[in-house]
Design a protein around this motif. Structure first.
Motif, PDB file in Angstrom:
ATOM      1  N   LYS A 297      -3.596  -7.534  -2.081  1.00 59.71           N
ATOM      2  CA  LYS A 297      -4.180  -6.275  -2.566  1.00 59.71           C
ATOM      3  C   LYS A 297      -4.407  -5.348  -1.384  1.00 59.71           C
ATOM      4  O   LYS A 297      -5.065  -5.707  -0.412  1.00 59.71           O
ATOM      5  CB  LYS A 297      -5.495  -6.536  -3.292  1.00 59.71           C
ATOM      6  CG  LYS A 297      -6.085  -5.286  -3.928  1.00 59.71           C
ATOM      7  CD  LYS A 297      -7.241  -5.619  -4.841  1.00 59.71           C
ATOM      8  CE  LYS A 297      -7.810  -4.361  -5.474  1.00 59.71           C
ATOM      9  NZ  LYS A 297      -6.812  -3.678  -6.317  1.00 59.71           N
ATOM     10  N   SER A 298      -3.854  -4.167  -1.463  1.00 60.46           N
ATOM     11  CA  SER A 298      -3.952  -3.202  -0.372  1.00 60.46           C
ATOM     12  C   SER A 298      -4.818  -2.022  -0.779  1.00 60.46           C
ATOM     13  O   SER A 298      -4.528  -1.337  -1.769  1.00 60.46           O
ATOM     14  CB  SER A 298      -2.558  -2.704   0.019  1.00 60.46           C
ATOM     15  OG  SER A 298      -2.645  -1.599   0.896  1.00 60.46           O
ATOM     16  N   LYS A 299      -5.873  -1.801   0.002  1.00 63.75           N
ATOM     17  CA  LYS A 299      -6.689  -0.604  -0.212  1.00 63.75           C
ATOM     18  C   LYS A 299      -5.954   0.638   0.290  1.00 63.75           C
ATOM     19  O   LYS A 299      -6.084   1.718  -0.293  1.00 63.75           O
ATOM     20  CB  LYS A 299      -8.025  -0.752   0.521  1.00 63.75           C
ATOM     21  CG  LYS A 299      -8.934  -1.824  -0.059  1.00 63.75           C
ATOM     22  CD  LYS A 299     -10.262  -1.876   0.694  1.00 63.75           C
ATOM     23  CE  LYS A 299     -11.182  -2.936   0.108  1.00 63.75           C
ATOM     24  NZ  LYS A 299     -12.473  -3.006   0.848  1.00 63.75           N
ATOM     25  N   ASN A 302      -3.302   1.241  -2.236  1.00 62.19           N
ATOM     26  CA  ASN A 302      -3.903   1.258  -3.573  1.00 62.19           C
ATOM     27  C   ASN A 302      -3.008   0.533  -4.579  1.00 62.19           C
ATOM     28  O   ASN A 302      -2.666   1.048  -5.645  1.00 62.19           O
ATOM     29  CB  ASN A 302      -4.174   2.697  -4.031  1.00 62.19           C
ATOM     30  CG  ASN A 302      -5.042   2.745  -5.282  1.00 62.19           C
ATOM     31  OD1 ASN A 302      -5.882   1.858  -5.499  1.00 62.19           O
ATOM     32  ND2 ASN A 302      -4.850   3.769  -6.095  1.00 62.19           N
ATOM     33  N   GLU A 387      -3.749  -4.668   7.444  1.00 58.38           N
ATOM     34  CA  GLU A 387      -4.067  -5.468   6.263  1.00 58.38           C
ATOM     35  C   GLU A 387      -3.196  -6.735   6.177  1.00 58.38           C
ATOM     36  O   GLU A 387      -3.714  -7.849   6.070  1.00 58.38           O
ATOM     37  CB  GLU A 387      -3.896  -4.632   4.988  1.00 58.38           C
ATOM     38  CG  GLU A 387      -4.948  -3.533   4.843  1.00 58.38           C
ATOM     39  CD  GLU A 387      -4.851  -2.784   3.524  1.00 58.38           C
ATOM     40  OE1 GLU A 387      -5.902  -2.340   3.017  1.00 58.38           O
ATOM     41  OE2 GLU A 387      -3.717  -2.648   2.984  1.00 58.38           O
TER      42      GLU A 387
END
Length: 536
Positions: A297-299, A302, A387
Motif C-alpha cells: 500500500k502506497s501513500k 495512493n 516506501e
C-alpha cells in the motif's frame, strides 16, 4: 548555248556525287545482325555504319564492339524511329563497348556505329553478336539477374508450371524469412522476408532490422508473393514486422477510396553468430527460487501496487542479500501463470547457481497499465526509495548500503532507474539501463520519439549535477530509432564518463525489443553486482 548546257550537266553530276558521298557516309549497307556474327571494319570519323535486326517484343540481342584507335558510340533506334539507347561507356579509343538490348516493341531495330569525335580520325572496330535470345530465354535471364537470391528465383521458376508454388513455399517455412550467404562477405548474410498480402493491399512495409525506418516489398513476378531483402550482420538478433497498407474502393466508378494499415506479422531474426543467451532457459539441475506475488500500500501513489518477489533457492534470512528492483514486472516474469518476455526468475536462478552474483532478492514491480506516467514521475521514484525499499528491508535481510541496491529497466524503465538514482543516490547505487529512453523531456512539448530537437531531461540533469556514488550499466541496439535512442544513449554515456562515473556501456546489433533485453539483463547484473567485480 553549248557552254551553258555543259556547265549545267557538270553541276548536276557534281551534286549527284556529293549526295552519293553523303549517303554513303551515313550508312553501310544495313547489314543484318545474326548470332555469332563478327565484323571487322575501318571507320572514318565522318561515317556511320548501320546494322539492323528483327526482334519480337521481349527478345534480346547481346554483343560488343571492340574499339581500335577510335572512340566509338553505338546509337540504337526502335522500330518506330525513336531513340532507344546510346552506348558510349569507355570514352577512350580502346576498349569494349558492350550492348544488351531488350526489345520493347516488335520490328526492325537499327544500330548505328559512329565516331564520337568528328575530327577526321580513322580507326577500326570489331562487332560481335554473342547471343540473340527469344522471349522465354530472355525472361529467364533477366529474372535471374533481377532477383537477389537463388531461393526467389527457384520459386519463380516453379511458378511457371505450378500456380501454387509461392503458397507451398510459405506453408513449408516456419519463419517468414530466409538467410543466405553473400559471396565474398564473411560478416553479413542476405535476409529475404516474404508474405502473401491481402487482396486489397497496395503495398507492404517491413519494420525492424538495420533499416529501422522500413523497407518496401515488391511482388515476385508471376506469383502473389511479396518480398524484400536486407543485408544483416551474422551476429544480429532483432524483431521485425510486416505492415499491410490496404486500399478500399466503393462506388460504381470507384469514386470512394479509403485506406488503413494492418499490422500483419511479427517475427524474430536470430543470425548464426548472435550472442548466446545462456541464462534464459530453465536447467534441470538448478534449484528454483520462490516467487511470491503480493502488493504494497502506497501513500505516495495512493494505491495498492502489485509486486512479485523472487528469493533464491534455500533463502537464508540470516544472510544479507543484494536487492534488485526491476520495472515493467509483467514483462519480466511477475505473472506466475504466463510465459514472460524476459524470464527474470530463471535468469536469477541460473546466475546464482553459477555463482555469478551474490545472494540476491529480486522485486518485480508491476506497471498496472501506468508505465508511461509512472516511469518518468518523481512521485514514483519517491515510492520506490521511501516506501518500497524500506518495506523490502523490513521483510527480508537486505544489505543496508546503497551500493547493494540496483534498479533495472528497459526503455522508460531505464530512464526511471537513472532518474530515481539521481534523486535518491543515498538509497540506490546501481543503474541497469536497457535501451533507456533518454530523449524524454517530461514537458508539455515533448521531444519527437525519433528526431528529438532538445536534450532529454536526464542528460541535462546529470550534466548539471555533482558526481554521485552511482555505477551504470547501459546497453542499446544499433537499430534503435536513430537520434532519439542510440544517439541519446551515447550522449548520456559520454556525459557520465566525462563527469567521472563508473560506466559499462555496450551496443548490440538489434532493436528496441525484449528479444535482446532478455539476454543482456544477465550482462548488466554480472557487470554491476558480479562476484568477480566485488572481489577486485
Amino acid at each position: 548555248m553549248n557552254n551553258y548546257y555543259k556547265s549545267t550537266v557538270d553541276i548536276l553530276i557534281l551534286l549527284a556525287l556529293n549526295l552519293s558521298s553523303s549517303v554513303l557516309a551515313q550508312t553501310d549497307l544495313d547489314k543484318e545482325l545474326i548470332t555469332g556474327l563478327v565484323v571487322d571494319k575501318t571507320i572514318p570519323s565522318e561515317e556511320n555504319h548501320t546494322y539492323k535486326i528483327e526482334l519480337e517484343n521481349g527478345m534480346a540481342v547481346i554483343g560488343k564492339v571492340t574499339q581500335k584507335g577510335i572512340d566509338i558510340a553505338i546509337t540504337i533506334y526502335q522500330p518506330d524511329g525513336n531513340l532507344l539507347k546510346i552506348v558510349d561507356n569507355q570514352k577512350e579509343t580502346v576498349g569494349v563497348e558492350s550492348f544488351d538490348i531488350t526489345a520493347n516493341q516488335s520490328g526492325k531495330y537499327k544500330f548505328s556505329i559512329h565516331s564520337v569525335a568528328k575530327d577526321n580520325e580513322k580507326g577500326e572496330y570489331t562487332l560481335k553478336v554473342d547471343k540473340i535470345l527469344n522471349l522465354s530465354e530472355n525472361t529467364r535471364r533477366i529474372t535471374q539477374k533481377e532477383l537477389p537470391t537463388e531461393t526467389l528465383f527457384a520459386i519463380w521458376e516453379s511458378s511457371l508450371t505450378d500456380s501454387t508454388a509461392a503458397e507451398t513455399f510459405i506453408a513449408n517455412q516456419p519463419e517468414r524469412y530466409v538467410a543466405e550467404p553473400i559471396e565474398g562477405d564473411h560478416n553479413n548474410m542476405l535476409v529475404t522476408y516474404f508474405c502473401i498480402p491481402d487482396k486489397t493491399t497496395e503495398y507492404v512495409m517491413l519494420s525492424g532490422g538495420p533499416d529501422f525506418l522500413g523497407l518496401r516489398f515488391q511482388r515476385l513476378p508471376n506469383t502473389k508473393l511479396h518480398f524484400v531483402t536486407q543485408k544483416v550482420p551474422k551476429d544480429a538478433r532483432f524483431s521485425f514486422g510486416f505492415n499491410y497498407f490496404n486500399l478500399f474502393k466503393a462506388g460504381p466508378n470507384h469514386e470512394i477510396e479509403s485506406r488503413n494499415i494492418r499490422h500483419a506479422y511479427d517475427g524474430i531474426v536470430e543470425m548464426p553468430d548472435a550472442p548466446k543467451q545462456i541464462y534464459i532457459t530453465e536447467r534441470a539441475n538448478v534449484y528454483r527460487g520462490t516467487l511470491f506475488p503480493t502488493s504494497i500500500k502506497s501513500k505516495i501513489l495512493n494505491e495498492e501496487r502489485k509486486i512479485t518477489i523472487h528469493t533464491p533457492a534455500q533463502y537464508n534470512p540470516k544472510q544479507p542479500h543484494n536487492l534488485v528492483i526491476v520495472f515493467d514486472g509483467e514483462s519480466y516474469g511477475a505473472r506466475l501463470e504466463r510465459s514472460p518476455r524476459v524470464p527474470t526468475p530463471t535468469i536469477m536462478d541460473n546466475l546464482l547457481a553459477d555463482k555469478k552474483i551474490p545472494p540476491t532478492v529480486t522485486v518485480l514491480v508491476w506497471s498496472m497499465g501506468k508505465r508511461s506516467e509512472d516511469l518518468i514521475s518523481e512521485k514514483f521514484g519517491d515510492f520506490i526509495s521511501t516506501e518500497l525499499i524500506p518495506w523490502i528491508r523490513s521483510n527480508y535481510h537486505i544489505h543496508s548500503t546503497p551500493d547493494k541496491v540496483l534498479l533495472a529497466g528497459s526503455s522508460r524503465g531505464g530512464f526511471a532507474a537513472s532518474f530515481i538514482a539521481l534523486n535518491h543516490s543515498d538509497v540506490v547505487g546501481n543503474v541497469l539501463s536497457q535501451s533507456g529512453s533518454y530523449w524524454i523531456k517530461g514537458t508539455k512539448h515533448e521531444n519527437h520519439w525519433t528526431y528529438p530537437e532538445d536534450d532529454g531531461k536526464l542528460i541535462t540533469a546529470y550534466k548539471n549535477s555533482k558526481v554521485l556514488p552511482i555505477k551504470f550499466y547501459m546497453d542499446i541496439g544499433l537499430y534503435d530509432a536513430g537520434a532519439s535512442m542510440l544517439g541519446m544513449n551515447r550522449q548520456f554515456r559520454d556525459i557520465l564518463i566525462v563527469k567521472g562515473y563508473d560506466v559499462d556501456y555496450r551496443e548490440f546489433k538489434g532493436g528496441h525489443h525484449y528479444v535482446n533485453w532478455r539476454g543482456t539483463l544477465s550482462d548488466g547484473l554480472i557487470s554491476l553486482m558480479g562476484v568477480k567485480r566485488n572481489q577486485k
